[in-house]
Design a protein around this motif. Structure first.
Motif, mmCIF file in Angstrom:
data_model
loop_
_atom_site.group_PDB
_atom_site.id
_atom_site.type_symbol
_atom_site.label_atom_id
_atom_site.label_comp_id
_atom_site.label_asym_id
_atom_site.label_seq_id
_atom_site.Cartn_x
_atom_site.Cartn_y
_atom_site.Cartn_z
ATOM 1 N N CYS A 97 1.403 -1.136 -0.095
ATOM 2 C CA CYS A 97 0.451 -0.081 0.092
ATOM 3 C C CYS A 97 0.770 1.290 0.356
ATOM 4 C CB CYS A 97 -1.015 0.202 1.094
ATOM 5 S SG CYS A 97 -0.442 -0.360 3.210
ATOM 6 N N GLY A 98 0.188 2.426 -0.349
ATOM 7 C CA GLY A 98 1.731 3.846 -0.201
ATOM 8 C C GLY A 98 2.007 4.139 1.542
ATOM 9 N N THR A 99 1.161 3.507 2.337
ATOM 10 C CA THR A 99 2.363 3.859 4.107
ATOM 11 C C THR A 99 2.873 2.828 3.526
ATOM 12 O OG1 THR A 99 0.540 4.109 4.605
ATOM 13 C CG2 THR A 99 1.981 3.481 6.006
ATOM 14 N N LEU A 102 5.955 4.290 1.572
ATOM 15 C CA LEU A 102 6.723 5.418 1.990
ATOM 16 C C LEU A 102 7.520 5.033 2.682
ATOM 17 C CD1 LEU A 102 3.418 7.881 2.196
ATOM 18 C CD2 LEU A 102 5.508 8.592 1.579
ATOM 19 N N TYR A 124 1.440 12.639 7.039
ATOM 20 C CA TYR A 124 -0.378 11.588 6.961
ATOM 21 C C TYR A 124 0.010 11.064 7.774
ATOM 22 C CZ TYR A 124 -4.239 8.900 4.578
ATOM 23 O OH TYR A 124 -4.930 8.752 4.642
ATOM 24 N N GLN A 177 5.341 16.259 1.119
ATOM 25 C CA GLN A 177 3.827 15.361 0.880
ATOM 26 C C GLN A 177 2.970 16.509 0.169
ATOM 27 O OE1 GLN A 177 1.387 13.915 4.405
ATOM 28 N NE2 GLN A 177 0.228 14.480 3.556
ATOM 29 N N SER A 179 0.537 16.057 -1.557
ATOM 30 C CA SER A 179 -1.663 16.047 -0.978
ATOM 31 C C SER A 179 -1.854 17.014 1.107
ATOM 32 C CB SER A 179 -1.805 14.907 -0.828
ATOM 33 O OG SER A 179 -3.377 14.602 -1.044
ATOM 34 N N ASP A 212 6.011 12.850 -1.151
ATOM 35 C CA ASP A 212 4.919 11.896 -0.954
ATOM 36 C C ASP A 212 3.574 12.314 -2.259
ATOM 37 O OD1 ASP A 212 2.179 10.343 -0.198
ATOM 38 O OD2 ASP A 212 2.506 10.744 1.461
ATOM 39 N N CYS A 214 1.085 10.648 -3.331
ATOM 40 C CA CYS A 214 -0.086 10.004 -3.513
ATOM 41 C C CYS A 214 -1.811 11.588 -3.627
ATOM 42 C CB CYS A 214 -0.682 9.738 -1.728
ATOM 43 S SG CYS A 214 0.231 8.125 -1.425
ATOM 44 N N TYR A 215 -2.035 10.868 -4.460
ATOM 45 C CA TYR A 215 -3.079 11.202 -5.000
ATOM 46 C C TYR A 215 -3.276 12.727 -6.170
ATOM 47 C CZ TYR A 215 -6.799 9.009 -1.619
ATOM 48 O OH TYR A 215 -7.212 8.387 -1.008
ATOM 49 N N SER A 235 0.667 5.406 -4.131
ATOM 50 C CA SER A 235 0.353 3.773 -4.105
ATOM 51 C C SER A 235 -0.823 3.435 -5.296
ATOM 52 C CB SER A 235 -1.015 3.836 -2.864
ATOM 53 O OG SER A 235 -2.127 2.805 -3.479
ATOM 54 N N LYS A 238 -4.629 4.251 -6.096
ATOM 55 C CA LYS A 238 -4.858 5.846 -6.256
ATOM 56 C C LYS A 238 -4.654 5.920 -7.615
ATOM 57 C CE LYS A 238 -4.378 6.569 -1.559
ATOM 58 N NZ LYS A 238 -3.485 7.927 -0.026
#
Ligand SMILES: *Cc1c(COP(=O)(O)O)cnc(C)c1O
Length: 432
Positions: A97-99, A102, A124, A177, A179, A212, A214-215, A235, A238
């Motif tokens: 997953c994204g976590t 990272l 996050y 980050q 997002s 990061d 993400c999104y 991720s 996403k």
């Protein structure tokens, strides 16, 4: 009534709600055109990368066992590197997953005694345990890696003096980050990320700058690695998975950073050479191919939601006219009932599990109850139509996704209908 309005009526959306939505949409054609232009640019970028890397039918096959000589996997990583304009990439279903992606990027590029710095405030939520801000087994802190944070200033700008003071001899990696997560801070454009990295490099040229992502993927025509980042991380359930990748994460960046991550993901000595792709590669390739268009659909949904909810009188972030740098839309209802009614509406618009009624629950790791709406083909996928919100003031719901704009539109109209039926939105909106 038009045939189209009748289609929506099957979902309980009244002609009045539908007409209100159409009026809002009519004002958004110019915005949507800009989103389409970015999607077209990025679609060309992805196709060109696939051609340059000579993606072939054989790349769609998978390996088993050790996964030695997995041409499809290795070529896909070259495609990601070409899209993000980096030396190398790691794109694997073994990144859960994204976590995880990272955590992997951080743990593999930091060594005991190093310091990690976030110059954009708290990262996050799930990273708090990775870093050890909240005590956790296996955190960076346990391995003797310290952490520092510089918050953004009240107006959302970078605290340049604070950042200068926070960078020291131990500072090895900077995490930025893009997002905003569940924070109330501005989303960072690639341009602003570039300015920040430029500033940091003047103070310490050899520091690793990680973003990061993400999104944020494909929301703009450039990515943070075009603006000086050493690594972008995200991720596959996403944006870049295009709704088709059923699992996975990626790290794209400088060769050394990616190599470190690969040796940590598999094992020292093995690195990128192992990791069977099984049968997953077609979804990774086709998902990446679709990602620019899917991201555009989600962006249109977010812009539509902002305009609808601003018109009926709720604070929205970003607001109806602001530029977009990620796909998240926040709406503040000021009451638990508003958050719940919104999530019920999103769930009722799903293709999968539409008959389920979401309820707030005590999710591990959160300090209040949380409600989530997701009826997704890929469990937990937030590029699909989804929403969630903590049940605490100011009672904000976070909405994202929709693999097609009509689906995102249905979701938003369904939320509006539900809020209207419950008297939270009053009928006056129709004249707005
Ligand atoms: C979603 C997200 C993550 C974590 O990704 P998971 O796949 O949920 O583990 C990290 N950072 C940001 C900004 C995110 O949006």
């Amino acid at each position: 009534m038009t045939d189209l309005a009748k289609q929506y009526e099957q979902f309980g959306i009244t002609p009045e709600t539908y007409a209100f939505g159409e009026a809002v949409l009519a004002s958004l054609q110019e915005r949507f055109k800009k989103i389409d232009d970015i999607a077209e640019y990025n679609q060309m970028k992805v196709i060109h990368a696939m051609q340059q890397c000579r993606v072939s039918e054989a790349c769609l096959l998978g390996t088993t066992g050790y996964g030695y000589n997995d041409t499809g996997r290795d070529t896909l990583e070259k495609v990601y590197a070409a899209v993000f304009h980096t030396e190398d990439a790691l794109v694997r279903p073994q990144i859960t997953c994204g976590t995880h992606a990272l955590a992997l990027a951080l743990m593999s590029n930091l060594r005991p005694g190093d310091e990690l710095l976030s110059p954009v405030g708290k990262p996050y939520d799930t990273l708090e345990e990775v870093i050890g801000i909240r005590p956790s087994k296996g955190s960076l802190k346990e391995y003797g890696i310290s952490y520092r944070q510089v918050d953004l200033l009240a107006d959302g700008s970078f605290d340049y003096e604070g950042i200068r003071a926070a960078i020291g001899p131990k500072t090895r990696l900077i995490t930025i980050q893009r997002s905003r997560g569940y924070q109330t801070r501005p989303v960072l454009s690639v341009e602003r990320i570039g300015e920040l990295i430029h500033f940091i490099r003047q103070i310490k040229p050899d520091v690793i700058c990680m973003v990061d992502n993400c999104y944020g993927e494909f929301v703009e025509t450039t990515e943070p690695t075009d603006a000086g980042a050493d690594m972008v991380v995200g991720s596959l359930i996403k944006n870049p998975g295009g709704g088709l990748a059923p699992v996975g994460g990626y790290i794209a960046g400088r060769k050394e950073c990616v190599e470190n991550a690969a040796y940590r993901l598999t094992s020292p000595g093995l690195g990128k050479e192992v990791g069977a792709s099984l049968g997953i590669l077609p979804s990774f390739y086709q998902g990446l191919f679709m990602a620019p268009i899917i991201t555009a659909a989600a962006l249109k949904g977010a812009v539509f939601a902002a305009n609808v909810y601003e018109k009926v009188g709720f604070p929205v972030f970003p607001d109806s006219t602001q530029e977009r740098y990620d796909i998240i839309q926040a709406v503040t209802f000021g009451s638990p009932e508003g958050v719940i009614a919104f999530c019920e509406g999103i769930q009722a618009a799903a293709s999968v599990d539409s008959f389920v009624i979401p309820e707030p629950w005590d999710m591990p790791g959160y300090d209040s109850q949380v409600i989530m709406a997701a009826g997704a083909f890929v469990s937990g996928s937030s590029i699909e139509l989804s929403a969630d919100g903590p049940i605490k003031p100011p009672y904000t719901v976070y909405f994202q996704g929709g693999l097609s704009f009509p689906h995102a539109k249905l979701g938003i109209l369904k939320t509006l209908q539900n809020l209207t039926d419950k008297g939270i939105v009053t009928a006056g909106f129709r004249k707005a």
